[in-house]
Design a protein around this motif. Structure first.
Motif, PDB file in Angstrom:
ATOM      1  N   GLU A   1       0.835  -1.206   0.000  1.00 24.31           N
ATOM      2  CA  GLU A   1       0.000   0.000   0.000  1.00 24.31           C
ATOM      3  C   GLU A   1       0.873   1.260   0.000  1.00 24.31           C
ATOM      4  O   GLU A   1       0.613   2.222  -0.733  1.00 24.31           O
ATOM      5  N   GLN A   2       1.920   1.257   0.835  1.00 22.79           N
ATOM      6  CA  GLN A   2       2.801   2.411   0.911  1.00 22.79           C
ATOM      7  C   GLN A   2       3.555   2.622  -0.402  1.00 22.79           C
ATOM      8  O   GLN A   2       3.722   3.762  -0.857  1.00 22.79           O
ATOM      9  N   THR A   3       4.017   1.537  -1.020  1.00 25.00           N
ATOM     10  CA  THR A   3       4.762   1.644  -2.270  1.00 25.00           C
ATOM     11  C   THR A   3       3.892   2.223  -3.375  1.00 25.00           C
ATOM     12  O   THR A   3       4.311   3.126  -4.111  1.00 25.00           O
ATOM     13  N   ALA A   4       2.680   1.708  -3.503  1.00 26.95           N
ATOM     14  CA  ALA A   4       1.767   2.214  -4.530  1.00 26.95           C
ATOM     15  C   ALA A   4       1.417   3.674  -4.275  1.00 26.95           C
ATOM     16  O   ALA A   4       1.347   4.477  -5.217  1.00 26.95           O
ATOM     17  N   GLY A   5       1.221   4.015  -3.021  1.00 27.54           N
ATOM     18  CA  GLY A   5       0.903   5.403  -2.683  1.00 27.54           C
ATOM     19  C   GLY A   5       2.045   6.354  -3.018  1.00 27.54           C
ATOM     20  O   GLY A   5       1.822   7.457  -3.544  1.00 27.54           O
ATOM     21  N   TYR A   6       3.263   5.917  -2.749  1.00 28.42           N
ATOM     22  CA  TYR A   6       4.429   6.755  -3.055  1.00 28.42           C
ATOM     23  C   TYR A   6       4.615   6.893  -4.565  1.00 28.42           C
ATOM     24  O   TYR A   6       4.963   7.961  -5.074  1.00 28.42           O
ATOM     25  N   ALA A   7       4.350   5.809  -5.304  1.00 27.27           N
ATOM     26  CA  ALA A   7       4.454   5.861  -6.761  1.00 27.27           C
ATOM     27  C   ALA A   7       3.441   6.849  -7.335  1.00 27.27           C
ATOM     28  O   ALA A   7       3.753   7.616  -8.257  1.00 27.27           O
ATOM     29  N   ASP A   8       2.226   6.839  -6.800  1.00 23.86           N
ATOM     30  CA  ASP A   8       1.216   7.807  -7.244  1.00 23.86           C
ATOM     31  C   ASP A   8       1.678   9.226  -6.974  1.00 23.86           C
ATOM     32  O   ASP A   8       1.513  10.125  -7.798  1.00 23.86           O
ATOM     33  N   GLN A   9       2.263   9.429  -5.800  1.00 24.10           N
ATOM     34  CA  GLN A   9       2.729  10.763  -5.414  1.00 24.10           C
ATOM     35  C   GLN A   9       3.814  11.267  -6.370  1.00 24.10           C
ATOM     36  O   GLN A   9       3.847  12.449  -6.723  1.00 24.10           O
ATOM     37  N   CYS A  10       4.691  10.368  -6.804  1.00 22.61           N
ATOM     38  CA  CYS A  10       5.832  10.755  -7.643  1.00 22.61           C
ATOM     39  C   CYS A  10       5.529  10.669  -9.140  1.00 22.61           C
ATOM     40  O   CYS A  10       6.322  11.156  -9.954  1.00 22.61           O
ATOM     41  N   GLY A  11       4.426  10.042  -9.489  1.00 19.09           N
ATOM     42  CA  GLY A  11       4.139   9.835 -10.911  1.00 19.09           C
ATOM     43  C   GLY A  11       5.021   8.776 -11.533  1.00 19.09           C
ATOM     44  O   GLY A  11       5.361   8.849 -12.713  1.00 19.09           O
ATOM     45  N   ALA A  12       5.411   7.774 -10.734  1.00 21.37           N
ATOM     46  CA  ALA A  12       6.314   6.720 -11.213  1.00 21.37           C
ATOM     47  C   ALA A  12       5.520   5.533 -11.736  1.00 21.37           C
ATOM     48  O   ALA A  12       4.484   5.156 -11.177  1.00 21.37           O
ATOM     49  N   GLN A  13       6.025   4.922 -12.803  1.00 18.53           N
ATOM     50  CA  GLN A  13       5.388   3.747 -13.375  1.00 18.53           C
ATOM     51  C   GLN A  13       6.006   2.447 -12.867  1.00 18.53           C
ATOM     52  O   GLN A  13       5.391   1.386 -12.950  1.00 18.53           O
ATOM     53  N   GLU A  14       7.237   2.510 -12.373  1.00 18.60           N
ATOM     54  CA  GLU A  14       7.912   1.327 -11.840  1.00 18.60           C
ATOM     55  C   GLU A  14       8.002   1.431 -10.328  1.00 18.60           C
ATOM     56  O   GLU A  14       8.340   2.506  -9.793  1.00 18.60           O
ATOM     57  N   MET A  15       7.734   0.318  -9.648  1.00 17.10           N
ATOM     58  CA  MET A  15       7.773   0.373  -8.182  1.00 17.10           C
ATOM     59  C   MET A  15       8.241  -0.972  -7.622  1.00 17.10           C
ATOM     60  O   MET A  15       7.896  -2.037  -8.148  1.00 17.10           O
ATOM     61  N   TYR A  16       9.029  -0.870  -6.546  1.00 18.60           N
ATOM     62  CA  TYR A  16       9.639  -2.053  -5.942  1.00 18.60           C
ATOM     63  C   TYR A  16       9.600  -1.926  -4.426  1.00 18.60           C
ATOM     64  O   TYR A  16       9.803  -0.829  -3.870  1.00 18.60           O
ATOM     65  N   LEU A  17       9.356  -3.025  -3.771  1.00 18.41           N
ATOM     66  CA  LEU A  17       9.327  -3.098  -2.309  1.00 18.41           C
ATOM     67  C   LEU A  17      10.456  -4.025  -1.868  1.00 18.41           C
ATOM     68  O   LEU A  17      10.542  -5.169  -2.318  1.00 18.41           O
ATOM     69  N   ILE A  18      11.335  -3.516  -1.001  1.00 24.58           N
ATOM     70  CA  ILE A  18      12.458  -4.312  -0.489  1.00 24.58           C
ATOM     71  C   ILE A  18      12.245  -4.506   1.002  1.00 24.58           C
ATOM     72  O   ILE A  18      12.088  -3.523   1.751  1.00 24.58           O
ATOM     73  N   ILE A  19      12.231  -5.759   1.440  1.00 22.10           N
ATOM     74  CA  ILE A  19      11.987  -6.088   2.852  1.00 22.10           C
ATOM     75  C   ILE A  19      13.250  -6.727   3.428  1.00 22.10           C
ATOM     76  O   ILE A  19      13.687  -7.783   2.968  1.00 22.10           O
ATOM     77  N   PHE A  20      13.815  -6.086   4.432  1.00 25.83           N
ATOM     78  CA  PHE A  20      15.024  -6.591   5.089  1.00 25.83           C
ATOM     79  C   PHE A  20      14.620  -7.379   6.332  1.00 25.83           C
ATOM     80  O   PHE A  20      13.897  -6.875   7.200  1.00 25.83           O
ATOM     81  N   ASP A  21      15.113  -8.593   6.429  1.00 26.60           N
ATOM     82  CA  ASP A  21      14.900  -9.439   7.607  1.00 26.60           C
ATOM     83  C   ASP A  21      16.170  -9.385   8.460  1.00 26.60           C
ATOM     84  O   ASP A  21      17.198  -9.933   8.082  1.00 26.60           O
ATOM     85  N   ARG A  22      16.096  -8.722   9.612  1.00 26.23           N
ATOM     86  CA  ARG A  22      17.278  -8.562  10.464  1.00 26.23           C
ATOM     87  C   ARG A  22      17.412  -9.651  11.514  1.00 26.23           C
ATOM     88  O   ARG A  22      18.297  -9.582  12.376  1.00 26.23           O
TER      89      ARG A  22
END
Length: 534
Positions: free
Chosen positions: A486-507
């Motif tokens: 949800e956050q990634t899609a929302g940020y892409a809308d804000q920036c007008g970006a067509q490509e979006m990626y979510l990176i999850i770090f497991d510490r």
């Protein structure tokens, strides 16, 4: 001689575009404190205009005929450290020279030797101020700049002699008012004596009536400053620049002036004043300033090494849930340095967008230089960034080197985010731009990449826009994934970006690498999002 934007030293109105320093402070309040014979503190981050303001105050007071006002800078005594005799001789010499050159008063020079012989290092400053006050026809206002540059016993001696002079009034003549000026409030001085004691400035100088903070330019003042250049030369700034300029600087005076200088001088084509300053010229100048690692930005980066600063900045960089675990004194200290501010909702964030860029770049500078990756490997034949290929490469790099590389970071808790940013910066730098958003309570770091597809047209042609959302695994994978998409899609809308990626770090150190490393495609409201686990 034409005026210019000032980035070094005090403002000279005849040479520099400037905002009247006397308008930047509550002069009524300051004048009242002086009239009431108070000792007080004026502090602000470096290169905010403190010295220019003090000099303007000195001139105003002297011209009023009510006071004899003197500004001195005691930074030269920093080298004395715990050598009180050397430190106080330096300060007394600065005081006497200041009176001679600024006020044409040579009496302090004439008194120095006698007073030093009689009172020594721990009493000479108080004694010379006693004598000067007694001999002066007008009450004296003394402004001491760069006080917090002093170290150890020298600083303690200065503060205590001023305090003794204050307490001795009215029976013993002394200066009417003392204004201590520096980056920090006196309460934040942590003074290490030669006997390894730690004394706080508040205890050594407990006669402070008030602490005044000098703020940055307002948005209107920023536009007024740039309008002075237009009025002087006829060169026009596009109105689109000013919202960006405000977000990039939040009025920090050095940044505002440095960007002005980049725009009208370092951009050599803009030296022709008929050339309008466009938004794209502004963005290029901004990146050039960031990459310059100018002295102001280098000093800022140096502060990041301090433990108190790290304790506040590190949670912001990794997107911690809240500020509840932060030490309030550390927060105020870092705020005094100008590194952070409180947003309208009360959240702590980095002070402006340029600092948001500079901080992770500086913290990962060594890693950027050591990463041996070539930009060409990650460009398609159409000269677009192949982000899946780049993220696959980083995933493998992270698996092989995470332990050894993360140990290199002082900010280990934010290490994964910083390492990815170093990797990206190495690839994107020199062609595209990376913009960053992060802060307490965000629980993520947002990266926005702009890459010009046509090298000749640059940002005036087609631009590839990519967003990356960086999150730490929390509350289980399913919940982190749902929130992150949800956050990634929302940020892409804000920036007008067509490509979006979510990176999850497991510490979690107990999770095997085979379980940490994965990738998949997800959808959120009909938008495709690439997800990488690391």
């Amino acid at each position: 001689m034409p005026k210019h934007f000032n980035t070094t030293g005090p403002v000279i109105p005849s040479e520099h575009y400037c905002i009247d320093p006397m308008q930047r402070m509550d002069w009524t309040e300051i004048h009242s404190l002086i009239a009431d014979k108070k000792f007080f503190v004026l502090h602000a981050p470096r290169q905010t205009g403190k010295t220019s303001t003090l000099l303007a105050m000195m001139d105003t007071l002297n011209q009023s005929g009510e006071y004899t006002a003197l500004y001195i800078n005691v930074e030269a005594a920093q080298a004395a450290r715990n050598d009180v005799a050397l430190g106080m001789k330096t300060i007394l010499g600065t005081l006497a020279d200041g009176a001679y050159y600024r006020l044409q008063d040579d009496r302090l020079n004439q008194w120095l030797e006698e007073i030093w012989q009689k009172h020594g290092a721990t009493g000479a400053l108080k004694a010379i101020l006693n004598r000067w006050a007694q001999a002066s026809a007008l009450p004296i206002v003394l402004m001491i700049d760069e006080v917090d540059a002093l170290v150890g016993d020298t600083l303690i001696s200065l503060l205590r002699q001023l305090r003794e002079g204050y307490i001795g009034r009215p029976g013993v003549p002394f200066v009417q008012s003392v204004i201590l000026c520096g980056v920090r409030d006196v309460r934040d001085y942590r003074i290490h004596t030669s006997h390894h004691e730690i004394i706080t400035g508040g205890s050594a100088f407990n006669v402070k009536a008030k602490s005044l903070v000098m703020g940055s330019f307002s948005r209107a003042e920023v536009e007024t400053l740039y309008a002075q250049h237009t009025a002087e030369t006829g060169q026009v700034f596009s109105p689109e620049i000013f919202p960006e300029l405000w977000e990039d600087t939040h009025g920090q005076p050095w940044l505002v002036n440095a960007l002005g200088h980049e725009l009208i001088w370092e951009d050599k084509t803009a030296r022709d004043r008929s050339t309008p300053i466009t938004l794209e010229r502004y963005r290029v100048a901004r990146e050039r300033l960031i990459q310059s690692r100018a002295t102001h930005l280098e000093q800022l980066a140096d502060k990041l090494k301090e433990a108190r600063v790290r304790s506040v900045i590190e949670p912001i960089l990794k997107g911690a849930d809240s500020d509840q675990s932060l030490n309030p004194d550390a927060v105020e200290y870092v705020r005094d340095l100008g590194l952070i501010e409180r947003a309208s909702n009360g959240a702590i964030r980095i002070s402006n967008r340029i600092y948001q860029e500079v901080i992770p770049r500086e913290l990962s500078w060594g890693s950027q230089m050591a990463i041996t990756q070539s930009q060409a490997w990650y460009l398609t034949p159409q000269r677009r960034v192949d982000m899946p290929k780049l993220l696959n490469a980083f995933q493998q790099f992270f698996r092989e080197h995470a332990e050894s590389w993360l140990e290199r970071f002082d900010y280990k808790e934010a290490g994964p985010q910083l390492l990815l940013q170093a990797f990206l910066q190495r690839i994107i730098n020199g062609g595209g731009r990376i913009n960053r958003e992060y802060g307490l309570g965000r629980k993520r770091t947002d990266l926005y990449i702009e890459w010009p597809v046509d090298e000749q047209q640059g940002f005036h042609g087609e631009v590839q826009r990519i967003v990356l959302e960086l999150k730490l695994l929390h509350k289980g994978l399913a919940a982190t994934l749902t929130e992150g998409l949800e956050q990634t899609a929302g940020y892409a809308d804000q920036c007008g970006a067509q490509e979006m990626y979510l990176i999850i770090f497991d510490r979690n150190p107990n999770t095997p690498w085979d379980a940490k490393i994965w990738q998949r495609q997800e959808s959120w409201q009909e938008r495709d999002i690439g997800v990488w686990g690391m």
